[in-house]
Design a protein around this motif. Structure first.
Motif, PDB file in Angstrom:
ATOM      1  N   SER A   9      20.498 -26.823 -17.417  1.00  0.00           N
ATOM      2  CA  SER A   9      20.430 -28.004 -18.582  1.00  0.00           C
ATOM      3  C   SER A   9      19.409 -26.507 -19.248  1.00  0.00           C
ATOM      4  N   GLU A  55      10.390 -22.045 -12.774  1.00  0.00           N
ATOM      5  CA  GLU A  55       9.110 -22.840 -12.521  1.00  0.00           C
ATOM      6  C   GLU A  55       9.487 -23.768 -13.997  1.00  0.00           C
ATOM      7  N   ALA A  57      11.097 -32.961 -23.385  1.00  0.00           N
ATOM      8  CA  ALA A  57      10.325 -33.270 -21.772  1.00  0.00           C
ATOM      9  C   ALA A  57      10.139 -32.037 -21.442  1.00  0.00           C
ATOM     10  N   ALA A  96       6.533 -29.740 -21.168  1.00  0.00           N
ATOM     11  CA  ALA A  96       6.679 -29.282 -19.745  1.00  0.00           C
ATOM     12  C   ALA A  96       6.170 -27.315 -20.366  1.00  0.00           C
ATOM     13  N   ALA A 141      11.419 -26.328 -13.770  1.00  0.00           N
ATOM     14  CA  ALA A 141      11.568 -27.735 -12.262  1.00  0.00           C
ATOM     15  C   ALA A 141      10.256 -28.367 -13.129  1.00  0.00           C
ATOM     16  N   SER A 142       9.304 -27.925 -13.654  1.00  0.00           N
ATOM     17  CA  SER A 142       8.132 -29.133 -14.032  1.00  0.00           C
ATOM     18  C   SER A 142       9.234 -29.307 -14.754  1.00  0.00           C
ATOM     19  N   ALA A 143      10.156 -29.432 -15.939  1.00  0.00           N
ATOM     20  CA  ALA A 143      10.614 -31.143 -16.547  1.00  0.00           C
ATOM     21  C   ALA A 143      11.770 -31.835 -16.213  1.00  0.00           C
ATOM     22  N   LYS A 144      11.429 -30.987 -14.843  1.00  0.00           N
ATOM     23  CA  LYS A 144      12.774 -32.051 -13.854  1.00  0.00           C
ATOM     24  C   LYS A 144      13.946 -31.859 -14.122  1.00  0.00           C
ATOM     25  N   VAL A 145      14.229 -30.655 -14.809  1.00  0.00           N
ATOM     26  CA  VAL A 145      16.309 -30.428 -15.432  1.00  0.00           C
ATOM     27  C   VAL A 145      16.385 -28.738 -14.114  1.00  0.00           C
ATOM     28  N   SER A 146      18.070 -28.579 -14.668  1.00  0.00           N
ATOM     29  CA  SER A 146      18.542 -27.663 -13.558  1.00  0.00           C
ATOM     30  C   SER A 146      18.349 -26.348 -15.149  1.00  0.00           C
ATOM     31  N   THR A 151      15.832 -34.878 -23.995  1.00  0.00           N
ATOM     32  CA  THR A 151      15.587 -33.984 -22.139  1.00  0.00           C
ATOM     33  C   THR A 151      15.121 -32.973 -22.966  1.00  0.00           C
TER      34      THR A 151
END
Length: 208
Positions: free
Chosen positions: A53, A42, A21, A25, A45-50, A18
């Motif tokens: 996080s 942003e 990632a 990103a 969102a690009s890393a697909k985490v909150s 994570t």
């Protein structure tokens, strides 16, 4: 291996993945949009985490930027190390080896011109980033010096101080990359001419 140890190992691996990632990103965002214009939201969102996080892994954007810079330096070190291990090619045709070496270094930068430009600004404006950037660069320099001192090139260098040689060549390659990346109107022939200028300067500096 007991169940608790397996679970702990899995969590550590997932956590490391994570974190990486987020770093990858961030590099993409910083290179495309720039550090200043990219928000934490942003990046998350690009890393697909909150966003929560994100702050679990990084204190702020500055810390993340330095991790991206560290990653880039590690790729730079690996590129140099790989080239220095091509001893057969080096001994057979030093000029061809150096030409390929410079092209590999330029490719290592990817499309990071915008991020590199903003990092130079931050280096003057932000003492914390300046300090961290200096430490990371010094660590990279130490690794590269060891690689050169263990390679056959060390006996052929006109410049006997490997530290000075590395700093000078790095500056020349950096300047070459910035010339190419910063001028969109350059045609391919112009870019090739700039790279050839870089090659000639580096070759004469190191060996003639």
């Amino acid at each position: 291996m007991d169940k608790k140890r397996i679970t702990s190992k899995f969590k550590q691996t997932r956590s490391a993945n994570t974190r990486q990632a987020i770093v990858e990103a961030a590099e993409l965002c910083f290179c495309q949009k720039g550090y200043f214009e990219t928000s934490v939201k942003e990046l998350a969102a690009s890393a697909k985490v909150s966003v929560g996080s994100f702050y679990f892994y990084f204190k702020d954007k500055d810390e993340l930027l330095m991790e991206v810079y560290r990653d880039q330096n590690e790729r730079f070190i690996q590129t140099i190390s790989n080239s220095l291990h091509k001893t057969t090619q080096y001994k057979a045709d030093r000029k061809a080896w150096l030409h390929e070496f410079i092209l590999d270094l330029l490719q290592t930068y990817g499309k990071s011109a915008k991020m590199r430009s903003e990092l130079r600004v931050l280096n003057y404006e932000n003492p914390k980033i300046s300090l961290q950037k200096g430490l990371i660069s010094e660590q990279a320099l130490s690794h590269i010096m060891k690689s050169i001192e263990n390679s056959p090139m060390i006996n052929d260098l006109k410049v006997k101080n490997s530290r000075i040689a590395i700093l000078m060549v790095t500056d020349i390659v950096n300047f070459t990359y910035d010339r190419i990346a910063g001028e969109n109107e350059y045609q391919e022939d112009n870019k090739n001419d700039i790279i050839e200028e870089c090659f000639d300067i580096v070759y004469k500096y190191l060996f003639l």
